[in-house]
Enzyme design. Structure first.
Site, PDB file in Angstrom:
ATOM      1  N   ARG A 166       0.869  -1.170   0.000  1.00 26.54           N
ATOM      2  CA  ARG A 166       0.000   0.000   0.000  1.00 26.54           C
ATOM      3  C   ARG A 166       0.912   1.228   0.000  1.00 26.54           C
ATOM      4  NH1 ARG A 166       2.575   1.732   3.561  1.00 26.54           N
ATOM      5  NH2 ARG A 166       1.067   3.396   3.764  1.00 26.54           N
ATOM      6  N   GLY A 167       0.277   2.426  -0.067  1.00 23.71           N
ATOM      7  CA  GLY A 167       1.067   3.639  -0.268  1.00 23.71           C
ATOM      8  C   GLY A 167       1.064   3.929  -1.765  1.00 23.71           C
ATOM      9  N   ALA A 168       0.727   5.167  -2.123  1.00 19.77           N
ATOM     10  CA  ALA A 168       0.461   5.481  -3.536  1.00 19.77           C
ATOM     11  C   ALA A 168       1.583   5.073  -4.499  1.00 19.77           C
ATOM     12  CB  ALA A 168       0.124   6.971  -3.661  1.00 19.77           C
ATOM     13  N   ARG A 222      -7.890   0.226  -6.227  1.00 21.57           N
ATOM     14  CA  ARG A 222      -7.894   1.280  -5.205  1.00 21.57           C
ATOM     15  C   ARG A 222      -8.112   2.618  -5.904  1.00 21.57           C
ATOM     16  NH1 ARG A 222      -4.128   1.162  -0.261  1.00 21.57           N
ATOM     17  NH2 ARG A 222      -6.001   2.186   0.540  1.00 21.57           N
ATOM     18  N   GLN A 243      -1.493   1.985  10.066  1.00 21.01           N
ATOM     19  CA  GLN A 243      -0.229   2.055   9.319  1.00 21.01           C
ATOM     20  C   GLN A 243       0.846   2.792  10.117  1.00 21.01           C
ATOM     21  OE1 GLN A 243      -3.229   2.769   8.075  1.00 21.01           O
ATOM     22  NE2 GLN A 243      -3.410   2.286   5.909  1.00 21.01           N
ATOM     23  N   ASP A 279      -2.033  10.779  -1.618  1.00 22.67           N
ATOM     24  CA  ASP A 279      -2.520   9.764  -2.563  1.00 22.67           C
ATOM     25  C   ASP A 279      -2.976  10.373  -3.872  1.00 22.67           C
ATOM     26  OD1 ASP A 279      -2.726   8.276   0.116  1.00 22.67           O
ATOM     27  OD2 ASP A 279      -2.911   6.767  -1.474  1.00 22.67           O
ATOM     28  N   ASN A 303      -5.195  12.332   1.322  1.00 21.08           N
ATOM     29  CA  ASN A 303      -4.254  11.437   2.007  1.00 21.08           C
ATOM     30  C   ASN A 303      -5.053  10.649   3.047  1.00 21.08           C
ATOM     31  OD1 ASN A 303      -1.501  10.485   2.401  1.00 21.08           O
ATOM     32  ND2 ASN A 303      -1.593  11.486   4.390  1.00 21.08           N
ATOM     33  N   LYS A 304      -4.385   9.767   3.725  1.00 19.87           N
ATOM     34  CA  LYS A 304      -5.038   8.871   4.686  1.00 19.87           C
ATOM     35  C   LYS A 304      -6.023   9.622   5.581  1.00 19.87           C
ATOM     36  CE  LYS A 304      -4.839   5.367   4.948  1.00 19.87           C
ATOM     37  NZ  LYS A 304      -5.926   4.582   4.259  1.00 19.87           N
TER      38      LYS A 304
HETATM   39  O1  MRU Z   1      -4.305   3.102   2.584  1.00 20.83           O
HETATM   40  P1  MRU Z   1      -2.841   3.329   2.391  1.00 20.83           P
HETATM   41  O2  MRU Z   1      -2.011   2.692   3.450  1.00 20.83           O
HETATM   42  O3  MRU Z   1      -2.394   2.931   1.001  1.00 20.83           O
HETATM   43  O4  MRU Z   1      -2.666   4.897   2.515  1.00 20.83           O
HETATM   44  C1  MRU Z   1      -1.377   5.427   2.314  1.00 20.83           C
HETATM   45  C2  MRU Z   1      -1.286   6.883   2.532  1.00 20.83           C
HETATM   46  O5  MRU Z   1      -2.251   7.540   2.799  1.00 20.83           O
HETATM   47  C3  MRU Z   1       0.062   7.494   2.326  1.00 20.83           C
HETATM   48  O6  MRU Z   1       0.208   8.634   3.121  1.00 20.83           O
HETATM   49  C4  MRU Z   1       0.230   7.910   0.866  1.00 20.83           C
HETATM   50  O7  MRU Z   1      -0.101   6.866  -0.007  1.00 20.83           O
HETATM   51  C5  MRU Z   1       1.598   8.384   0.569  1.00 20.83           C
HETATM   52  S1  MRU Z   1       2.783   7.107   0.523  1.00 20.83           S
HETATM   53  C6  MRU Z   1       4.262   7.757   0.063  1.00 20.83           C
END
Ligand code: MRU
Length: 354
Positions: free
Chosen positions: A45-47, A88, A195, A236, A246-247
């Site tokens: 996960r993470g963009a 996603r 996370q 994201d 973002n999250k």
């Molecule tokens: O749901 P996730 O864990 O994929 O969410 C991730 C985030 O919100 C991160 O802050 C974002 O993707 C940036 S990662 C460099």
């Protein structure tokens, strides 16, 4: 630095982050369906990491398609791309990576089918290498915004395992530490999937960067008591007007920071900027399984059976709450990002000098 995702002898190895910090397990994906499942279920996960994983998944998918000509291959490949894109919806790096792979395949349509399949593997690996190089540049542009002895607050995980490697928000912290600055990081646990607690705290401890874990609702306490100098988070999707998805929980943190006069930075690569999305209200927000809210990590139930649940995975922070967006081309006021839509435009004109 442990790899997030890798191509190994025709198999995509995905670090199963749902098992961290207790176990380091790689899932072996032999087909694109398993990669898609891994993205959906948050193995990776993470963009930025989602984008690279999808590219590798498509390279696998291309090998699964039986076709003797490009014209026969293309509609089947487009269907796989659409399936991957649906995994996603918020992280625009996913769409960016899929579009790049599609354009790359089209560009090489005159090659033999086997030639195209090999080239797609190479292109996905190039994307992985580029992601690491990009993240290093983000770190270098961001480090000057961090001063010696700073207390930083971060939300979710924008560490090396959220990318192909090296990190975005945490990259800024790491680069500051490499410059000899002493920092301390408050890590939001990041409900509901944790996370922050599971991944960010673990990564910072591995890197020996001093950190303290707090629950999300403690941020107000920290700011009220003057315990934080700046906030850095990832993104994201960034809309054309500089609004940032973002999250979930990022927006309330940004509002608190503005109230307390604390700078709020977003660190993200240009592949996270979506110029086709005018503002934050147009960003699609992923809704996830209610079980993430009613159960702790899918195990212990903490709410009554049948309770109504809302589980948006992201929120939008309007541009006015963001001090700067730190990218691989420099740091910019969110409102200036649209000037850089034309890649030929000199970023120097708009860069914020620290
Ligand atoms: O749901 P996730 O864990 O994929 O969410 C991730 C985030 O919100 C991160 O802050 C974002 O993707 C940036 S990662 C460099």
């Amino acid at each position: 630095m442990i790899p997030t995702v890798e191509w190994k002898n025709g198999i995509v190895m995905m670090l199963d982050q749902t098992k961290l910090p207790f176990e380091t397990v790689y899932q072996e994906c032999k087909d694109y369906q398993t990669v898609a499942r891994g993205i959906k279920e948050l193995w990776v996960r993470g963009a930025p990491a989602i984008g690279v994983s999808a590219a590798m998944g498509l390279a696998l998918g291309a090998r699964q398609i039986e076709a003797s000509s490009f014209d026969e291959f293309w509609p089947k490949f487009e269907a796989i791309c659409a399936e991957m894109a649906a995994t996603r919806p918020t992280a625009v790096n996913l769409i960016w990576a899929i579009e790049r792979i599609k354009q790359f395949a089209q560009k090489h349509r005159e090659q033999s089918m086997d030639g195209i399949r090999d080239l797609l593997v190479k292109e996905s690996q190039r994307m992985l290498d580029e992601d690491i190089a990009t993240n290093k540049r983000i770190g270098a542009f961001g480090a000057p915004f961090v001063s010696d002895e700073d207390n930083i607050i971060t939300h979710c995980n924008a560490g090396s395992i959220a990318t192909a490697g090296y990190v975005t928000a945490e990259g800024v912290m790491r680069a500051a530490v490499e410059e000899g600055k002493k920092i301390h990081v408050y890590v939001d646990e990041t409900r509901p999937v944790l996370q922050g607690a599971r991944l960010t705290a673990w990564e910072l401890m591995e890197e020996k960067i001093p950190c303290t874990l707090v629950t999300d609702n403690m941020a107000g306490y920290l700011l009220f008591h003057d315990m934080v100098d700046l906030a850095i988070v990832g993104a994201d999707r960034i809309a054309r007007n500089g609004d940032v998805a973002n999250k979930i929980g990022t927006y309330p943190l940004a509002v608190l920071c503005k109230e307390h006069g604390i700078p709020f930075y977003v660190a993200a690569p240009f592949s996270t900027i979506d110029y086709a999305t005018e503002s934050g209200v147009d960003i699609p927000i992923e809704e996830r399984d209610p079980r993430e809210v009613t159960h702790v990590l899918g195990k212990t139930q903490i709410a009554p059976d049948g309770v109504n649940v809302l589980n948006p995975a992201f929120d939008v922070t309007p541009a006015r709450y963001i001090t700067a967006i730190i990218t691989e081309k420099g740091a910019f006021a969110p409102q200036d990002l649209h000037h850089l839509q034309d890649p030929k435009r000199d970023p120097e004109r708009f860069r914020i000098k620290d």
